[in-house]
Scaffold this motif. Sequence first.
Motif, PDB file in Angstrom:
ATOM      1  N   TYR A  66      29.612  -6.691  12.511  1.00 22.38           N
ATOM      2  CA  TYR A  66      29.253  -5.521  13.314  1.00 22.38           C
ATOM      3  C   TYR A  66      28.454  -4.490  12.521  1.00 22.38           C
ATOM      4  N   LEU A  67      28.258  -4.725  11.227  1.00 18.94           N
ATOM      5  CA  LEU A  67      27.427  -3.844  10.413  1.00 18.94           C
ATOM      6  C   LEU A  67      25.964  -4.275  10.388  1.00 18.94           C
ATOM      7  N   ARG A  68      25.618  -5.360  11.056  1.00 15.05           N
ATOM      8  CA  ARG A  68      24.254  -5.902  10.927  1.00 15.05           C
ATOM      9  C   ARG A  68      23.182  -4.887  11.294  1.00 15.05           C
ATOM     10  N   LEU A  69      23.393  -4.148  12.368  1.00 16.88           N
ATOM     11  CA  LEU A  69      22.403  -3.141  12.759  1.00 16.88           C
ATOM     12  C   LEU A  69      22.179  -2.146  11.629  1.00 16.88           C
ATOM     13  N   LEU A  70      23.262  -1.661  11.034  1.00 17.86           N
ATOM     14  CA  LEU A  70      23.134  -0.658   9.975  1.00 17.86           C
ATOM     15  C   LEU A  70      22.505  -1.260   8.721  1.00 17.86           C
ATOM     16  N   GLU A  71      22.817  -2.499   8.435  1.00 19.91           N
ATOM     17  CA  GLU A  71      22.203  -3.144   7.284  1.00 19.91           C
ATOM     18  C   GLU A  71      20.703  -3.335   7.495  1.00 19.91           C
ATOM     19  N   GLU A  72      20.299  -3.613   8.720  1.00 21.48           N
ATOM     20  CA  GLU A  72      18.870  -3.689   9.021  1.00 21.48           C
ATOM     21  C   GLU A  72      18.206  -2.323   8.871  1.00 21.48           C
ATOM     22  N   ILE A  73      18.898  -1.280   9.304  1.00 22.95           N
ATOM     23  CA  ILE A  73      18.336   0.072   9.217  1.00 22.95           C
ATOM     24  C   ILE A  73      18.172   0.491   7.764  1.00 22.95           C
ATOM     25  N   VAL A  74      19.180   0.273   6.933  1.00 18.15           N
ATOM     26  CA  VAL A  74      19.047   0.716   5.537  1.00 18.15           C
ATOM     27  C   VAL A  74      18.073  -0.174   4.767  1.00 18.15           C
ATOM     28  N   ALA A  75      17.909  -1.423   5.185  1.00 15.53           N
ATOM     29  CA  ALA A  75      16.925  -2.287   4.517  1.00 15.53           C
ATOM     30  C   ALA A  75      15.500  -1.862   4.839  1.00 15.53           C
ATOM     31  N   SER A  76      15.266  -1.452   6.068  1.00 12.84           N
ATOM     32  CA  SER A  76      13.912  -1.085   6.495  1.00 12.84           C
ATOM     33  C   SER A  76      13.610   0.398   6.316  1.00 12.84           C
ATOM     34  N   GLY A  77      14.669   1.224   6.312  1.00 14.19           N
ATOM     35  CA  GLY A  77      14.471   2.671   6.292  1.00 14.19           C
ATOM     36  C   GLY A  77      14.053   3.240   7.630  1.00 14.19           C
ATOM     37  N   ARG A  78      14.111   2.427   8.694  1.00 12.87           N
ATOM     38  CA  ARG A  78      13.683   2.837  10.033  1.00 12.87           C
ATOM     39  C   ARG A  78      14.892   2.982  10.948  1.00 12.87           C
ATOM     40  N   SER A  79      15.048   4.161  11.515  1.00 13.56           N
ATOM     41  CA  SER A  79      16.143   4.425  12.439  1.00 13.56           C
ATOM     42  C   SER A  79      15.787   3.975  13.849  1.00 13.56           C
ATOM     43  N   MET A  80      16.752   4.046  14.744  1.00 15.56           N
ATOM     44  CA  MET A  80      16.489   3.782  16.156  1.00 15.56           C
ATOM     45  C   MET A  80      15.500   4.805  16.709  1.00 15.56           C
ATOM     46  N   ALA A  81      15.571   6.035  16.223  1.00 17.98           N
ATOM     47  CA  ALA A  81      14.603   7.051  16.643  1.00 17.98           C
ATOM     48  C   ALA A  81      13.194   6.675  16.201  1.00 17.98           C
ATOM     49  N   ASP A  82      13.051   6.195  14.962  1.00 23.07           N
ATOM     50  CA  ASP A  82      11.734   5.761  14.477  1.00 23.07           C
ATOM     51  C   ASP A  82      11.167   4.650  15.349  1.00 23.07           C
ATOM     52  N   GLU A  83      11.999   3.701  15.685  1.00 27.18           N
ATOM     53  CA  GLU A  83      11.547   2.577  16.513  1.00 27.18           C
ATOM     54  C   GLU A  83      10.996   3.053  17.852  1.00 27.18           C
ATOM     55  N   LYS A  84      11.697   3.988  18.487  1.00 30.18           N
ATOM     56  CA  LYS A  84      11.256   4.484  19.795  1.00 30.18           C
ATOM     57  C   LYS A  84      10.001   5.336  19.675  1.00 30.18           C
ATOM     58  N   LEU A  85       9.914   6.137  18.616  1.00 26.95           N
ATOM     59  CA  LEU A  85       8.709   6.941  18.417  1.00 26.95           C
ATOM     60  C   LEU A  85       7.485   6.056  18.203  1.00 26.95           C
ATOM     61  N   GLU A  86       7.656   4.965  17.474  1.00 28.06           N
ATOM     62  CA  GLU A  86       6.540   4.038  17.263  1.00 28.06           C
ATOM     63  C   GLU A  86       6.100   3.401  18.580  1.00 28.06           C
ATOM     64  N   ARG A  87       7.041   3.039  19.403  1.00 30.96           N
ATOM     65  CA  ARG A  87       6.692   2.454  20.708  1.00 30.96           C
ATOM     66  C   ARG A  87       6.020   3.489  21.607  1.00 30.96           C
ATOM     67  N   PHE A  88       6.515   4.725  21.536  1.00 30.20           N
ATOM     68  CA  PHE A  88       5.951   5.783  22.376  1.00 30.20           C
ATOM     69  C   PHE A  88       4.477   6.004  22.054  1.00 30.20           C
ATOM     70  N   SER A  89       4.141   6.047  20.768  1.00 27.21           N
ATOM     71  CA  SER A  89       2.755   6.293  20.375  1.00 27.21           C
ATOM     72  C   SER A  89       1.912   5.032  20.392  1.00 27.21           C
ATOM     73  N   GLY A  90       2.567   3.867  20.538  1.00 28.75           N
ATOM     74  CA  GLY A  90       1.857   2.605  20.548  1.00 28.75           C
ATOM     75  C   GLY A  90       1.873   1.943  21.911  1.00 28.75           C
ATOM     76  N   ALA A  91       2.747   0.957  22.076  1.00 29.34           N
ATOM     77  CA  ALA A  91       2.746   0.125  23.283  1.00 29.34           C
ATOM     78  C   ALA A  91       2.999   0.918  24.562  1.00 29.34           C
TER      79      ALA A  91
ATOM     80  N   CYS B  66      29.243  -0.939  18.588  1.00 26.57           N
ATOM     81  CA  CYS B  66      30.131  -1.723  17.735  1.00 26.57           C
ATOM     82  C   CYS B  66      29.981  -1.339  16.263  1.00 26.57           C
ATOM     83  N   ALA B  67      28.796  -0.894  15.881  1.00 24.18           N
ATOM     84  CA  ALA B  67      28.531  -0.578  14.477  1.00 24.18           C
ATOM     85  C   ALA B  67      29.197   0.714  14.026  1.00 24.18           C
TER      86      ALA B  67
END
Length: 455
Positions: free
Chosen positions: A416-441, A333-334
């Motif tokens: 429908y921009l909420r996801l993108l606004e969260e990404i630009v606020a945090s500087g973390r992409s969907m790829a970053d989120e998955k990489l963090e989970r991969f090396s963590g949980a 949607c974004a």
Amino acid sequence: MSAPPSGKGEPITDRRQLVAYMEQGIKPAAAWRIGTEHEKFGFTADDLRPLPYEGPRGIRTLLEGMAGQFGWTPVLEGGRPIALTKDGCNITLEPGGQFELSGAPLETLHQTCCEVHTHLDEVKKIAGPLGIGMLGMGFDPKWRRDEIPWMPKGRYAIMGSYMPKKGSLGLDMMLRTCTVQVNLDFSSEADMVRKFRASLALQPVATALFANSPFTEGRPNGFQSYRSHIWTDTDPDRCGTLPFVFEEGFGFERYVDYILDVPMYFVYRDGRYIDASGLSFRDFMAGRLDVLPGELPTISDWVDHLTTAFPEVRLKRYLEMRGADGGPWNALCALPALWVGLLYDEEALQAALDLAAGWTAEDHETLRREVPRHGLRTPFKGGTVLDLAREAVAIARAGLERRARINWDGQDETRYLRLLEEIVASGRSMADEKLERFSGAWEGDIDRIYRDYAF
């Protein structure tokens, strides 16, 4: 990609006919629509393997189930269903079985997001009992290329044979990538040019915002969007940054000349695809195509040929935004929200053009080359792509606010921009989120991605 064409049309004997076809896309702003397309990976729920075409948990069974329960009409090739159609929508298959919805032309983002939700709900109702799941990402995170089954579509056999002659990653593009794109209209040739320039310049920003393909064969691959990188080594004849779009005099005629210089893949005749890979559409127009001597192309052939160029923005009788990785429901949607906000409001469109004003051809090349690996952290002109993304998302929000398309509960399209606004606020992409989970949980177990992120 498209289902087999349904008609032919009059023979093409003059380049002007091709330009006229493109010009037919011009429509007043009141008639502008939003067409969203998105792909996802199907997998068998118990062993996570990609879906074959045949079998009790295959693509054919899934297509037939959707046709039987939800009233979709099958499109056949060689007597087998390879697509479905209903109410202006199409469900089609990419070469590796990626399941795609090509949505209807709709007036608002509310309708678009409802269409996405309805489609995913229908797919889940058929796929769930079959033991099939669906995953939204830009690149298959687990399986090797030789483990992906090919779909039985004639055009894919031709393309699959030709791709390795032009680049090393073309087969990966065909078999292991998924995207989400939006198709948008224009009111004149000048409007098309402005929208093409703004969207082509900012397409790397969209790539960074939607980056969601950081794994290859179960391990991190060093990229934010490996899907986007793959297009840089697919086929130089039909990919690239299209510097001529930013040159004085660009318009429909210049784009037609570009497409005429793109080598052909195939011609569709009498229910089969004829291999024309590497041949010239200009020769076809002169009746000099070796595989169909003396025969002239039709508009249907031109429409097919238009789909075989792969720039980040593609012109048909509308503009296709092609730079984003596939992703979860809110990303589907974004993506249209971003581009509708940027391009369907005059003030926002000018602000988008101003954001990229003064960029050189080398600037465009640098972004295209570096963003797939570095994403939002890509250095650019004393800042980063994250800085550009923040501005672009803010421009899109303002554009959607001015559009003021309100849904049943009083909300406008900025939701429908909420996801993108969260990404630009945090500087973390969907790829970053998955990489963090991969090396963590996940403790390095890529299988967890299917449990945590399946639709």
